[in-house]
Design a protein around this motif. Structure first.
Motif, PDB file in Angstrom:
ATOM      1  N   ASP A  51     -11.728   0.714   3.924  1.00 13.25           N
ATOM      2  CA  ASP A  51     -10.460  -0.012   3.921  1.00 13.25           C
ATOM      3  C   ASP A  51      -9.449   0.918   4.578  1.00 13.25           C
ATOM      4  OD1 ASP A  51      -8.023  -1.203   3.385  1.00 13.25           O
ATOM      5  OD2 ASP A  51      -8.679  -2.002   1.456  1.00 13.25           O
ATOM      6  N   MET A  52      -8.989   0.567   5.758  1.00  8.73           N
ATOM      7  CA  MET A  52      -8.157   1.482   6.537  1.00  8.73           C
ATOM      8  C   MET A  52      -6.727   1.600   6.007  1.00  8.73           C
ATOM      9  SD  MET A  52     -10.513   2.450   8.424  1.00  8.73           S
ATOM     10  CE  MET A  52      -9.798   3.514   9.652  1.00  8.73           C
ATOM     11  N   LEU A  53      -6.392   0.762   5.019  1.00  5.12           N
ATOM     12  CA  LEU A  53      -5.052   0.880   4.430  1.00  5.12           C
ATOM     13  C   LEU A  53      -5.059   1.839   3.245  1.00  5.12           C
ATOM     14  CD1 LEU A  53      -3.825  -2.831   4.540  1.00  5.12           C
ATOM     15  CD2 LEU A  53      -3.479  -1.018   6.203  1.00  5.12           C
ATOM     16  N   LYS A  54      -6.248   2.258   2.839  1.00  6.52           N
ATOM     17  CA  LYS A  54      -6.347   3.204   1.724  1.00  6.52           C
ATOM     18  C   LYS A  54      -6.796   4.566   2.250  1.00  6.52           C
ATOM     19  CE  LYS A  54      -7.931  -0.181  -1.675  1.00  6.52           C
ATOM     20  NZ  LYS A  54      -9.155  -0.508  -2.426  1.00  6.52           N
ATOM     21  N   ASP A  55      -6.528   5.570   1.451  1.00  8.78           N
ATOM     22  CA  ASP A  55      -6.886   6.937   1.825  1.00  8.78           C
ATOM     23  C   ASP A  55      -8.175   7.369   1.132  1.00  8.78           C
ATOM     24  OD1 ASP A  55      -5.467   8.199   3.689  1.00  8.78           O
ATOM     25  OD2 ASP A  55      -3.984   9.108   2.351  1.00  8.78           O
ATOM     26  N   VAL A 103       2.922  -0.313   4.176  1.00  5.23           N
ATOM     27  CA  VAL A 103       2.175  -1.472   4.698  1.00  5.23           C
ATOM     28  C   VAL A 103       2.168  -2.610   3.667  1.00  5.23           C
ATOM     29  CG1 VAL A 103      -0.079  -2.298   5.508  1.00  5.23           C
ATOM     30  CG2 VAL A 103       0.676   0.010   6.063  1.00  5.23           C
ATOM     31  N   PHE A 157       0.840  -1.214   0.000  1.00  7.03           N
ATOM     32  CA  PHE A 157       0.000   0.000   0.000  1.00  7.03           C
ATOM     33  C   PHE A 157       0.870   1.257   0.000  1.00  7.03           C
ATOM     34  CE2 PHE A 157      -2.801  -3.330   1.322  1.00  7.03           C
ATOM     35  CZ  PHE A 157      -4.034  -2.990   0.801  1.00  7.03           C
ATOM     36  N   ASN A 165       1.760   4.934  -0.519  1.00  4.13           N
ATOM     37  CA  ASN A 165       0.907   6.134  -0.539  1.00  4.13           C
ATOM     38  C   ASN A 165      -0.570   5.766  -0.410  1.00  4.13           C
ATOM     39  OD1 ASN A 165       3.203   7.765  -1.033  1.00  4.13           O
ATOM     40  ND2 ASN A 165       3.130   7.079  -3.162  1.00  4.13           N
ATOM     41  N   ARG A 166      -0.807   4.712   0.333  1.00 13.14           N
ATOM     42  CA  ARG A 166      -2.166   4.235   0.622  1.00 13.14           C
ATOM     43  C   ARG A 166      -2.957   3.880  -0.638  1.00 13.14           C
ATOM     44  NH1 ARG A 166      -2.895   5.037   6.098  1.00 13.14           N
ATOM     45  NH2 ARG A 166      -5.137   4.832   6.067  1.00 13.14           N
ATOM     46  N   ARG A 167      -2.204   3.380  -1.642  1.00 14.67           N
ATOM     47  CA  ARG A 167      -2.835   2.820  -2.834  1.00 14.67           C
ATOM     48  C   ARG A 167      -2.519   1.337  -2.855  1.00 14.67           C
ATOM     49  NH1 ARG A 167      -0.133   3.841  -7.123  1.00 14.67           N
ATOM     50  NH2 ARG A 167       1.644   4.695  -6.035  1.00 14.67           N
ATOM     51  N   LEU A 177      -7.470  -3.185   9.592  1.00 14.50           N
ATOM     52  CA  LEU A 177      -7.601  -3.291   8.132  1.00 14.50           C
ATOM     53  C   LEU A 177      -8.914  -2.706   7.620  1.00 14.50           C
ATOM     54  CD1 LEU A 177      -6.327  -6.960   7.610  1.00 14.50           C
ATOM     55  CD2 LEU A 177      -5.028  -4.855   7.341  1.00 14.50           C
ATOM     56  N   LYS A 178     -10.005  -3.027   8.277  1.00 20.63           N
ATOM     57  CA  LYS A 178     -11.326  -2.592   7.779  1.00 20.63           C
ATOM     58  C   LYS A 178     -12.154  -2.032   8.934  1.00 20.63           C
ATOM     59  CE  LYS A 178     -11.033  -4.209   3.509  1.00 20.63           C
ATOM     60  NZ  LYS A 178     -11.214  -5.518   2.977  1.00 20.63           N
TER      61      LYS A 178
END
Lengths: 389, 255
Positions: B222-226, A161, A102, A104-106, B198-199
């Motif tokens: 999804d807590m790993l994404k912005d 991550v 992940f 840059n949280r992508r 994670l979620k």
């Protein structure tokens, strides 16, 4: 006498002969260059594959195919007894798993490759992992290839991550730290690949002692539970691609030869047409048609021989210079070819001799074909320049 | 003066009592976390269920709304038919036991979602296909332990830590914020084995339907994404209806 006459005729034709010789010489140089460049490309690709991934073959878990990532995740087994005793210089244990990075949280799907850090069989720039600890702390140390780092926008020291599943299917995630961004000469082990210590990958996926494959220096015979993949099998796609490339080069080779042949053919037709009076005079002086044909053919042969000399004079310095600078093909690495930056010529003498002989043969044939009509000429008509209209 | 001290003393006792009521696991001694989990499942689950809903997927750059109709039987069978937008119309998803098939009319093929594909985002949402497969009764898959009580949106909730009964469960640990009075979940968090969050799922706007309480919308993150979130709106829901067997057959995966 005919040889002397042929040589003098050739010299007398001046610029026309020179152009013929030069064109033929350049074509010979181009053919040798194209073939040697392909050889160099092939040699580098195969060498890179071999030193970074394939080695002398793989003992793989049956059914494993790197091109079907949706199916191979659970295809891992403990290292077989027959391979355990091999020294680190003769084997490299590899565990491959799927993961999600992940940056840059992508989301960035990746292949996790764990390799025994003590191995010296494969030439991989992973020395920074060797200095790390065996235990996993708050972060897992990883190494990325340059292409991978560029695509994921990661640099040395970045923490990101990583998510994966363990052997039983439970999802897990932890931060990984990029210890190094290393230049990989084989893009197949660079793009989309995250390198880590084998013990770390085994630990986080709960696959203690397990591998996906063991690369070996040389086969050690059948190993129970594993299937041996030969170098040819592992490089099958690359070898097929190179085979197609060689076929394409042959097409180029054919066009170049045809070009040289047409050039000589054209010159000879022009010769016969423009030198009708000379042919008539020679006939009037008692020279047979066969001898005249031989004379004209000899001129073509001399052109070809002079072209060989010119090719050597022009080609050798060019090849020496080229071997010093190489040919930049860095753009090709993005297409998955296991080559990086520059390739150099791999000149094979047999190919040089073969190509030159074929070129000379075509030249001789093309010199002879147009002058056959000399045999049908009427000397009186030829003397007046009206035999060929 | 003495009266004042008495007043202060009783006041302190009163404050302590109120504080204790709010922070201590209130009623913890009466509430069995596993029992509460069963009651929550009883409220949420029925033998069969039919839902007309919308999935609103916000990926931070644009928002897409998918119209979907879903038929569910127990925890093992589920069939979803996407009705809108035009691009997704006709897409079908069938879950049978622990297998998931996807049918797209564009390709006219059914694909078994397996292995690595299961971890991919479902239709670009914050849910993975794996999350779809994990849709199951919590009380059967997890054991619960009361961690604390907490006020969530003004409601006193019990925070339960759920630990998977077996190690094959995707999420080994979950945390739920449960309203013990209404037997509902207001929030759920799903964790990696390492403890990384994670979620997160927020259950909003509970409404009464029959003798149940059901959320009007669920918000997945999804807590790993912005800046992404997926909201599932339940526009219409029916429980315990008869669903023809054809809905849970591979034959339904066609145009």
């Amino acid at each position: 006498m005919i040889l002397d006459m042929a040589f003098k005729n050739l010299i007398r034709q001046g610029m026309r002969s020179l152009l013929n010789v030069l064109v033929t010489a350049l074509i010979i140089i181009a053919i040798i260059f194209a073939l040697s460049l392909l050889n160099g490309f092939q040699a580098q690709a195969l060498r890179n594959m071999s030193t970074t991934d394939v080695a002398g073959g793989h003992y793989r878990v049956p059914g494993f195919d790197i091109l079907t990532p949706t199916e191979w995740e659970d295809l891992t087994l403990p290292v077989p007894q027959a391979l355990r005793h091999l020294p680190h210089s003769e084997k490299a244990e590899v565990l491959v798993q799927q993961g999600q990075l992940f940056p840059n949280r992508r989301l960035f799907p990746v292949q996790l490759r764990g390799i025994n850090i003590d191995q010296s069989l494969l030439d991989l720039p992973l020395h920074t992992l060797k200095n790390g600890r065996m235990e996993i702390g708050e972060t897992i140390p990883v190494v990325l290839g340059k292409q991978m780092a560029k695509k994921a926008h990661l640099t040395v020291g970045d923490t990101v991550v990583l998510k994966w599943r363990d052997k039983f299917g439970a999802v897990d995630a932890l931060d990984v730290r990029v210890m190094d961004v290393a230049p990989m000469i084989n893009p197949r082990i660079d793009e989309g690949v995250v390198w880590m210590r084998l013990d770390h990958l085994r630990q986080i996926t709960q696959r203690a002692g397990e591998v996906t494959w063991v690369a070996v220096k040389r086969p050690v015979g059948p190993v129970a539970g594993f299937e041996f993949q030969t170098v040819e099998n592992l490089m099958a796609d690359l070898l097929t691609l190179l085979k197609h490339d060689r076929r394409n080069t042959r097409i180029l080779w054919f066009f170049l030869i045809a070009l040289a042949g047409i050039s000589v053919f054209n010159t000879q037709i022009l010769n016969v047409f423009k030198r009708q009076k000379e042919i008539g005079t020679l006939m009037a002086l008692g020279m047979t048609s066969k001898k005249i044909i031989r004379l004209f053919s000899l001129e073509g042969i001399l052109t070809a021989l002079m072209a060989i000399v010119a090719a050597a004079v022009l080609g050798v310095p060019f090849f020496i210079w080229f071997q010093g600078v190489g040919f930049d093909i860095s753009h090709l690495s993005e297409t998955g070819f296991p080559v990086r930056e520059k390739i150099f010529l791999d000149i094979k003498m047999a190919e040089v001799v073969y190509s030159t002989l074929v070129t000379v043969g075509i030249m001789v044939l093309m010199s002879w074909l147009p002058v056959r009509k000399v045999a049908r000429l009427e000397p009186t008509q030829a003397l007046r320049g009206r035999a060929i209209t | 003066m003495r009266n004042f001290f008495h007043l202060k003393f009783y006041g302190l006792i009163l404050v302590a009592a109120v504080w204790g009521c709010l922070t201590a696991p209130v009623g913890a001694q009466e509430i069995d976390p596993d029992r509460l989990l069963v009651e929550i499942d009883n409220n949420m689950w029925s033998d069969t269920k039919f839902v007309i809903g919308r999935l609103v997927i916000d990926n931070g750059r644009r928002v897409r709304t998918l119209g979907v109709e879903t038929w569910m039987q127990g925890v093992t069978k589920s069939f979803s038919h996407y009705k809108s937008p035009a691009r997704e119309r006709g897409t079908k998803m069938l879950k049978l036991e622990n297998k998931l098939w996807l049918y797209t009319p564009q390709t006219d093929r059914k694909i078994l979602i397996a292995g690595h594909l299961l971890r991919q985002s479902m239709m670009g949402s914050d849910l993975s296909y794996e999350d779809m497969l994990e849709d199951e009764k919590l009380s059967q898959a997890y054991t619960a332990k009361l961690e604390k009580t907490e006020l969530l949106a003004g409601i006193k909730t019990l925070v339960l830590v759920l630990t998977a009964r077996d190690k094959t469960k995707t999420y080994q640990t979950r945390k739920i914020w449960a309203d013990p009075k209404r037997k509902i979940v207001l929030r759920e968090q799903r964790f990696a084995k390492s403890g990384k969050l994670l979620k997160r799922i927020d259950f909003k706007d509970y409404f009464a339907t029959g003798d149940r309480l059901f959320p009007r919308r669920m918000i997945f993150r999804d807590m790993l994404k912005d800046n992404t979130q997926t909201t599932y709106f339940f526009d219409e829901i029916k429980f315990d209806l008869k669903i023809p067997p054809k809905y849970f057959s591979l034959r339904i995966l066609k145009r």
